[in-house]
Design an enzyme around this catalytic site. Structure first.
Site, PDB file in Angstrom:
ATOM      1  N   PHE A 232       0.853  -1.197   0.000  1.00  0.00           N
ATOM      2  CA  PHE A 232       0.000   0.000   0.000  1.00  0.00           C
ATOM      3  C   PHE A 232       0.888   1.247   0.000  1.00  0.00           C
ATOM      4  CE2 PHE A 232      -1.765  -3.484   2.480  1.00  0.00           C
ATOM      5  CZ  PHE A 232      -2.961  -3.731   1.834  1.00  0.00           C
ATOM      6  N   ASP A 254       1.092  -0.991  -4.973  1.00  0.00           N
ATOM      7  CA  ASP A 254      -0.156  -0.255  -4.761  1.00  0.00           C
ATOM      8  C   ASP A 254      -1.050  -0.491  -5.978  1.00  0.00           C
ATOM      9  OD1 ASP A 254      -0.866   2.400  -2.771  1.00  0.00           O
ATOM     10  OD2 ASP A 254      -2.099   2.159  -4.575  1.00  0.00           O
ATOM     11  N   ALA A 284      -2.064  -5.795  -3.085  1.00  0.00           N
ATOM     12  CA  ALA A 284      -1.051  -6.152  -2.095  1.00  0.00           C
ATOM     13  C   ALA A 284      -1.279  -7.557  -1.527  1.00  0.00           C
ATOM     14  CB  ALA A 284      -1.032  -5.122  -0.966  1.00  0.00           C
ATOM     15  N   CYS A 344      -5.476   3.076  10.018  1.00  0.00           N
ATOM     16  CA  CYS A 344      -6.015   4.438  10.096  1.00  0.00           C
ATOM     17  C   CYS A 344      -7.540   4.415  10.263  1.00  0.00           C
ATOM     18  CB  CYS A 344      -5.601   5.249   8.871  1.00  0.00           C
ATOM     19  SG  CYS A 344      -6.186   4.544   7.327  1.00  0.00           S
TER      20      CYS A 344
HETATM   21  N1  SAH Z   1       1.830   4.608   3.113  1.00  0.00           N
HETATM   22  C1  SAH Z   1       1.370   5.589   2.170  1.00  0.00           C
HETATM   23  C2  SAH Z   1      -0.115   5.835   2.259  1.00  0.00           C
HETATM   24  C3  SAH Z   1      -0.972   4.614   1.989  1.00  0.00           C
HETATM   25  S1  SAH Z   1      -2.671   4.971   1.776  1.00  0.00           S
HETATM   26  C4  SAH Z   1       2.186   6.880   2.345  1.00  0.00           C
HETATM   27  O1  SAH Z   1       2.983   6.972   3.283  1.00  0.00           O
HETATM   28  O2  SAH Z   1       2.025   7.781   1.534  1.00  0.00           O
HETATM   29  C5  SAH Z   1      -3.315   3.458   1.262  1.00  0.00           C
HETATM   30  C6  SAH Z   1      -2.976   3.043  -0.153  1.00  0.00           C
HETATM   31  O3  SAH Z   1      -3.478   1.722  -0.358  1.00  0.00           O
HETATM   32  C7  SAH Z   1      -3.558   3.885  -1.279  1.00  0.00           C
HETATM   33  O4  SAH Z   1      -2.510   4.376  -2.065  1.00  0.00           O
HETATM   34  C8  SAH Z   1      -4.425   2.900  -2.100  1.00  0.00           C
HETATM   35  O5  SAH Z   1      -4.320   3.122  -3.504  1.00  0.00           O
HETATM   36  C9  SAH Z   1      -3.811   1.596  -1.737  1.00  0.00           C
HETATM   37  N2  SAH Z   1      -4.636   0.369  -1.857  1.00  0.00           N
HETATM   38  C10 SAH Z   1      -5.926   0.184  -1.530  1.00  0.00           C
HETATM   39  N3  SAH Z   1      -6.275  -1.099  -1.681  1.00  0.00           N
HETATM   40  C11 SAH Z   1      -5.168  -1.763  -2.116  1.00  0.00           C
HETATM   41  C12 SAH Z   1      -4.886  -3.126  -2.427  1.00  0.00           C
HETATM   42  N4  SAH Z   1      -5.818  -4.071  -2.329  1.00  0.00           N
HETATM   43  N5  SAH Z   1      -3.634  -3.434  -2.819  1.00  0.00           N
HETATM   44  C13 SAH Z   1      -2.685  -2.492  -2.918  1.00  0.00           C
HETATM   45  N6  SAH Z   1      -2.897  -1.192  -2.632  1.00  0.00           N
HETATM   46  C14 SAH Z   1      -4.131  -0.835  -2.234  1.00  0.00           C
END
Ligand code: SAH
Length: 401
Positions: A232, A254, A284, A344
């Protein structure tokens, strides 16, 4: 919008306590009678048997009918009100935020400004309104932000207001509210790490500023940890931090293709060759399952998923989700490796999240030690009366064996 309240709304019996205790929300079902024809943004007094309790703004579209702005019957909601509140928020940041030119200037309820979020990226402020009740006040809020944040070149608006389904055309679009168009990518510097931010098309306002101090922590922890995996990853904040800290090979994953493209650029911005690392636009969970089958192991795994529980009913499912995600992460964590795992979801408590990881470790037969426990940084303050604001949990575990 100024002057006295436009209506008085009577509260149902016994529902005044949490308001008197300082909670900022009045749900529709807490009102004795639903007001008819009252427009979004009307300033209303919430009363109990005719007696003033608090003043706020009205939202006919939301389950939260009134968001409280003041408990002082003498305080008008006018331009000076918004100026005072935003200035108060800015003062906290001046005192307590350092080492970055990107930070949250206004954090909604916990800054006494329910539904209002302002993130500052260098010379650009991004305003996000979470209620239709704020739109008539938008101009005054923008003025207040300009006054409290010297050096701004522009204020960009990205509302998050649910709109009528039949009225697709009214879907809120980002737009300049004052000053210059923001650059396509704003380059910010966070504790010495450069990050590009796309405030138009990026998620939320462009960057997840609440993880700033945890990204810095990852940079420190990455020393001597050759293989890192960032699940993610969004635009790769934790990934770049790990690489700068010493990880030789970082995998970022992501589902957001544009975020992954920006992650590559963020490596370059920091003098790191993306070719030495891996970037996957993928799910992921699926990637973790594949790595597990392949027997791949990492010395550092970061897991920062989106909120799993968007409503109270969803909490149980979310807890199971955290347990299985962390189980999948532990399956690819090398002995001696570190797991940095975050939640979160405001509705998932720190204890519940801790227990979800406990369950993951137990079921995986992996022995863990908690070595750090983090919450959110000072530009995401928490009002003690608004526990929903205390949402971020970030735990660091070391895999013993
Ligand atoms: N750690 C990051 C913020 C993550 S926010 C930072 O520091 O900037 C959560 C992220 O999870 C988003 O970018 C979203 O696109 C992604 N996401 C949501 N579902 C997902 C999945 N099933 N597999 C991979 N990424 C996913």
């Amino acid at each position: 919008m100024s002057g006295p309240a436009e209506a008085a709304l009577e509260l149902r019996k016994d529902l005044v306590r949490h308001l008197r205790a300082g909670h900022p929300w009045v749900f529709r079902k807490a009102l004795e009678r639903a007001p008819r024809g009252l427009p979004a943004g009307a300033v209303v007094d919430v009363v109990e048997q005719g007696r003033f309790v608090a003043r706020g703004y009205y939202d006919p579209h939301s389950a939260i009918s009134v968001r409280i702005l003041t408990r002082d019957a003498a305080e008008a909601v006018d331009a000076a009100f918004w100026r005072r509140r935003v200035a108060r928020a800015a003062a906290l940041r001046e005192e307590l935020v350092a080492g970055t030119d990107a930070f949250r200037l206004v954090h909604g309820e916990s800054d006494g400004l329910p539904g209002v979020v302002v993130d500052r990226y260098g010379r650009t402020a991004v305003l996000k309104l979470y209620s239709a009740g704020l739109t008539p006040h938008r101009g005054a809020i923008v003025e207040a932000v300009r006054g409290a944040a010297p050096g701004l070149a522009g204020v960009y608006g990205r509302d998050e207001i649910p709109h009528d389904e039949e009225d697709e055309a009214s879907a809120p679009q980002g737009r300049v509210l004052w000053g210059e168009e923001p650059p396509d990518r704003i380059a910010i510097v966070e504790h010495g790490m450069k990050l590009l931010v796309d405030v138009r098309r990026g998620q939320k306002t462009g960057l997840f500023l609440d993880q700033r101090e945890n990204r810095r922590l990852v940079r420190e922890l990455a020393r001597g940890r050759a293989e890192a995996l960032n699940c993610f990853s969004y635009t790769g904040g934790f990934s770049v931090a790990a690489a700068l800290g010493g990880a030789r090979h970082v995998v970022s994953v992501d589902v957001d293709r544009e975020a992954i493209a920006l992650a590559r650029e963020n490596f370059q911005q920091n003098g790191l060759d993306p070719a030495d690392h891996a970037f996957a636009t993928d799910d992921a969970f699926e990637l973790l399952a594949r790595y597990r089958q392949q027997g791949r192991r990492f010395d550092l795994v970061v897991c920062d998923p989106p909120a799993f529980a968007k409503s109270q009913r969803a909490v149980e499912g979310a807890l199971a989700g955290y347990a299985s995600l962390n189980r999948a992460a532990l399956a690819v964590l090398a002995p001696g490796g570190l797991l940095v795992t975050a939640s979160c979801s405001a509705r998932v408590s720190a204890e519940q999240f801790f227990d979800a990881v406990k369950e993951a470790a137990f079921k995986s037969r992996v022995e863990l030690q908690l070595v750090e426990e983090r919450r959110q940084p000072p530009d995401h303050p928490v009002s003690p009366q608004f526990r929903e604001g205390r949402y971020l949990k970030c735990l660091v575990y070391r895999r013993v064996a």
